[in-house]
Scaffold this motif. Sequence first.
Motif, PDB file in Angstrom:
ATOM      1  N   LEU A 104       0.866  -1.145   0.112  1.00  0.00           N
ATOM      2  CA  LEU A 104       0.249  -0.096  -0.178  1.00  0.00           C
ATOM      3  C   LEU A 104       0.792   1.383  -0.071  1.00  0.00           C
ATOM      4  O   LEU A 104       1.465   1.634   1.075  1.00  0.00           O
ATOM      5  CB  LEU A 104      -1.002  -0.015   1.169  1.00  0.00           C
ATOM      6  N   VAL A 142      -5.465   2.271  -2.140  1.00  0.00           N
ATOM      7  CA  VAL A 142      -6.906   2.369  -1.690  1.00  0.00           C
ATOM      8  C   VAL A 142      -7.704   3.458  -1.981  1.00  0.00           C
ATOM      9  O   VAL A 142      -7.090   4.536  -2.530  1.00  0.00           O
ATOM     10  CB  VAL A 142      -6.823   2.063  -0.254  1.00  0.00           C
ATOM     11  N   LEU A 201     -10.662  -7.489   1.414  1.00  0.00           N
ATOM     12  CA  LEU A 201      -9.925  -6.385   1.842  1.00  0.00           C
ATOM     13  C   LEU A 201     -10.565  -4.942   2.311  1.00  0.00           C
ATOM     14  O   LEU A 201     -10.071  -4.373   3.251  1.00  0.00           O
ATOM     15  CB  LEU A 201      -8.921  -6.300   0.690  1.00  0.00           C
ATOM     16  N   LEU A 219     -10.124  -3.114   5.767  1.00  0.00           N
ATOM     17  CA  LEU A 219      -9.782  -1.541   5.694  1.00  0.00           C
ATOM     18  C   LEU A 219     -11.108  -0.796   6.384  1.00  0.00           C
ATOM     19  O   LEU A 219     -10.788  -0.109   7.667  1.00  0.00           O
ATOM     20  CB  LEU A 219      -9.667  -1.035   4.343  1.00  0.00           C
ATOM     21  N   PRO A 235      -9.111  -1.972  -2.541  1.00  0.00           N
ATOM     22  CA  PRO A 235      -9.834  -1.779  -1.529  1.00  0.00           C
ATOM     23  C   PRO A 235     -10.476  -0.466  -1.222  1.00  0.00           C
ATOM     24  O   PRO A 235      -9.966   0.593  -1.229  1.00  0.00           O
ATOM     25  CB  PRO A 235      -8.622  -1.913  -0.394  1.00  0.00           C
ATOM     26  N   PHE A 249      -4.057  -0.890   8.434  1.00  0.00           N
ATOM     27  CA  PHE A 249      -4.437  -1.475   7.512  1.00  0.00           C
ATOM     28  C   PHE A 249      -3.075  -2.167   6.546  1.00  0.00           C
ATOM     29  O   PHE A 249      -3.334  -3.068   5.787  1.00  0.00           O
ATOM     30  CB  PHE A 249      -5.526  -1.209   6.659  1.00  0.00           C
ATOM     31  N   ARG A 250      -2.277  -1.155   6.586  1.00  0.00           N
ATOM     32  CA  ARG A 250      -1.098  -1.226   5.617  1.00  0.00           C
ATOM     33  C   ARG A 250      -0.334  -2.643   5.562  1.00  0.00           C
ATOM     34  O   ARG A 250      -0.110  -3.255   4.691  1.00  0.00           O
ATOM     35  CB  ARG A 250      -0.163  -0.149   5.742  1.00  0.00           C
ATOM     36  N   SER A 287      -1.361  -5.464   6.325  1.00  0.00           N
ATOM     37  CA  SER A 287      -2.087  -6.824   5.531  1.00  0.00           C
ATOM     38  C   SER A 287      -2.413  -6.654   4.206  1.00  0.00           C
ATOM     39  O   SER A 287      -3.173  -7.620   3.816  1.00  0.00           O
ATOM     40  CB  SER A 287      -3.354  -6.806   6.520  1.00  0.00           C
ATOM     41  N   TYR A 288      -2.088  -5.374   3.593  1.00  0.00           N
ATOM     42  CA  TYR A 288      -2.510  -5.192   2.331  1.00  0.00           C
ATOM     43  C   TYR A 288      -1.387  -5.913   1.267  1.00  0.00           C
ATOM     44  O   TYR A 288      -0.411  -5.263   1.317  1.00  0.00           O
ATOM     45  CB  TYR A 288      -2.716  -4.025   2.102  1.00  0.00           C
TER      46      TYR A 288
END
Length: 285
Positions: A79, A151, A199, A203, A236, A271-272, A274-275
């Motif tokens: 991300l 995103v 996703l 988020l 996302p 969230f970063r 896990s992206y």
Amino acid sequence: MLLKVRNRDDKQPRGMAQNNFRYACFVLFLLSAKLLTISGQSSVQAPTAGAPTQVVPQNANPQTPAAGYSDSQPPRPGLNIVVLDPAHGGTDTGARGTGGIRESEIVLQFVLQVRRALEAQGFQVIQTRMANENPSFDDRSAMANAQVGAVFVSLHVSSTGLPGTVRVYVNSDLPGNPGGREASGLIPWDRAQAPFLALSHKLGDFVQGNLAVRFKGSPGSAQTAAIRQLRTTAAPAIAVEISSVSVNDRLDLDRMAPGVADAIARGVTDFRPSYVVAGVSGGVR
């Protein structure tokens, strides 16, 4: 008249002086030779001025190869970019309050603070509109779909809901194939969000969790709805809706902007890790 009388003893001091002079010259000769020898050795050992010095890298463990880059296994992109979408614009003013509050104007002010908060976290920010334009739904989605590692966050101000609260929406499950792909491998434009729904939920929950801490009465997790703008976004994607244009004083909304900006920036940052960019083969049509 006084005369100096010489005798044979006068020759002895002169001979001694001559001997002393010769000895001194010999000593000076030896010293000069020694200095020349030392100077020659120094000029050989000293590096030439301006010549680069070669540094040979040493590996602490000869059994382990030195670290390097491998073209065969490039790092997977993560991300990097947030596409911010101030909803409505132009002749589409969005929701309007009794006090003349217009959604399209307020969201632009909110986006400025959200942008600063995201950039402070190291994200690159792209806006779908900078002033009172009104890009189409497809134009806004296309801006996000053209990015790698992005995103999409769409900002709205609702005409309903408890004033002082914020809700995050994720697109509801899309009809059709579970993965959204046709037999050709292409993803229909109106189902571009399908591969990213999981996703998007993650988020949305991160952002909503941070909003709930700051704005009492806000839900603890993201909600789902059929949102046209999110459906065509191949990333996302969430919609953040602030309540509401029905407030009597616009300052009540303006005071919410710093908290909304901080919550969104923190949620995207959470969230970063896990992206991972989804491998969507075939593209969108």
